[in-house]
Enzyme design. Structure first.
Site, mmCIF file in Angstrom:
data_model
loop_
_atom_site.group_PDB
_atom_site.id
_atom_site.type_symbol
_atom_site.label_atom_id
_atom_site.label_comp_id
_atom_site.label_asym_id
_atom_site.label_seq_id
_atom_site.Cartn_x
_atom_site.Cartn_y
_atom_site.Cartn_z
ATOM 1 C CB CYS A 97 1.130 7.615 2.855
ATOM 2 S SG CYS A 97 1.723 5.863 3.168
ATOM 3 C CG HIS A 109 4.307 10.136 5.641
ATOM 4 N ND1 HIS A 109 4.782 10.926 4.943
ATOM 5 C CD2 HIS A 109 3.714 9.174 5.174
ATOM 6 C CE1 HIS A 109 4.616 10.619 3.679
ATOM 7 N NE2 HIS A 109 3.933 9.386 3.839
#
Length: 292
Positions: free
Chosen positions: A191, A175
């Site tokens: 992440c 992301h």
């Protein structure tokens, strides 16, 4: 389509070689003020890539007029050239598509909140304008620092996931970010984080179902078709808090059998190899230069 020099530095042709790209130089304005992060962002690099390639340069206040190495020459990882490959040790994400590979700098998980280091999965789904649902542990952690997170952070520019997210496996995402730092660093909760422009570009290229592989290879090497032998050495990821806190120290390598066998190649200049393993510049080094 026309690309400026900086815009094109993260797009490489797949021509059968493992060593791709060319190094560039960047001369800082003698009268201006610039940071390594600014230059890194211009050339699709992480801060760690710039720090490794430019030892002795202050990343926050580099010397005015100094010449910087732009490490846009690299060795492609020795794995399947299909889909996305995330090499946490070098803070880069590779996306193989057709006859090209797109290379993006990343931020990864903090110590103890690690990004996966050896895993093959796929892009399960994609979402523009993602919301963020912090876990109970995250909310507790932030609260201890005096910051109280809502149960759900709505989509928008203040969302820590940025404006686009690709969910890989069941628990992780690739992301964007709402911060202007952290690419090339261990900053996330596990992440993979990209700068927003890079993330949007990748998001628009990748399809659901794309293969995703996570690796942790601080050492990459290649024997090219013309006989040239190269090695690219990055600082290994710290494995303990003491290693992480000792930022200036060198984390020891854990060599694989394949690496140890490679080091024994009689064509390799052992002095050059030893220097590459010591300096860890993240730049491809020719190990068998012609001798006259």
């Amino acid at each position: 389509m026309y690309f400026s020099q900086a815009e094109a530095t993260n797009i490489y042709p797949l021509n059968g070689n493992r060593v791709v790209g060319e190094e560039l130089t960047y001369k800082l304005d003698p009268s201006g003020t610039t940071t390594l992060e600014y230059v890194a962002a211009e050339y699709h690099l992480g801060l760690s890539n710039m720090i490794e390639a430019n030892p002795g340069i202050d990343p926050i206040v580099p010397q005015k007029g100094a010449s910087l190495v732009i490490p846009t020459k690299l060795i492609l990882p020795a794995t399947v050239q299909n889909g996305i490959v995330v090499n946490s040790a070098e803070m880069r994400l590779y996306y193989y598509s057709g006859s090209k590979v797109y290379v993006y700098p990343i931020g990864i998980g903090q110590l103890g909140k690690g990004t996966p280091l050896s895993w093959v999965t796929k892009v399960e789904r994609k979402r523009a304008n993602p919301t963020w649902t912090p876990t109970a542990e995250m909310r507790k952690e932030y609260a201890a620092e005096g910051e109280y997170l809502p149960a759900v952070v709505p989509a928008g520019p203040d969302n820590p996931m940025g404006l686009f997210a690709m969910y890989v496996g069941k628990l992780f995402a690739i992301h964007g970010t709402n911060a202007d730092f952290g690419i090339g660093l261990r900053v996330s909760h596990g992440c993979v984080r990209l700068r927003n422009d890079d993330n949007e570009d990748l998001f628009n290229r990748v399809a659901v179902g794309t293969r995703v592989e996570f690796i942790n290879k601080p050492i990459k090497y290649a024997v090219e078709k013309n006989g040239d032998i190269y090695i690219e050495v990055h600082q290994p990821l710290s494995r303990s808090q003491s290693e992480f806190d000792s930022f200036d120290s060198t984390v020891p390598f854990t060599f694989s059998k394949d690496e140890l066998d490679f080091f024994k190649d009689p064509r390799i200049n052992q002095d050059i190899l030893s220097k590459a393993l010591e300096e860890r510049t993240g730049r491809p080094v020719l190990l068998n230069p012609a001798e006259f």
